[in-house]
Scaffold this motif. Structure first.
Motif: not given
Length: 74
Positions: A4-5, A7, A9-10, A12
């Motif tokens: 992920g980034d 943060f 977040n992966f 989508k």
């Protein structure tokens, strides 16, 4: 392995694909909107009362009227 980034977040995946044109979306509601309003040769639903401009979305027509005709609609 997928990272992920910063943060957490992966990315989508666009797994909802239009069978008519092949455009893909992350969310099913975006695909449904695309099929209902955008896909194919659908005529825009909203017409400006002051000129021939047509828009697919109400907010786009309101923006057009405010910017082009300098009016604000309720």
């Amino acid at each position: 392995m997928v990272y992920g980034d910063m943060f957490g977040n992966f990315p989508k995946t666009k797994s909802h694909m239009c069978i008519n044109c092949g455009k893909a979306y992350v969310y099913s509601h975006d695909l449904k909107r695309h099929q209902r309003i955008e896909c194919g040769n659908k005529e825009p639903l909203f017409q400006c009362p002051m000129c021939p401009k047509k828009c697919r979305y109400k907010f786009a027509l309101q923006s057009h009227i405010a910017n082009r005709h300098r009016l604000i609609l309720p």
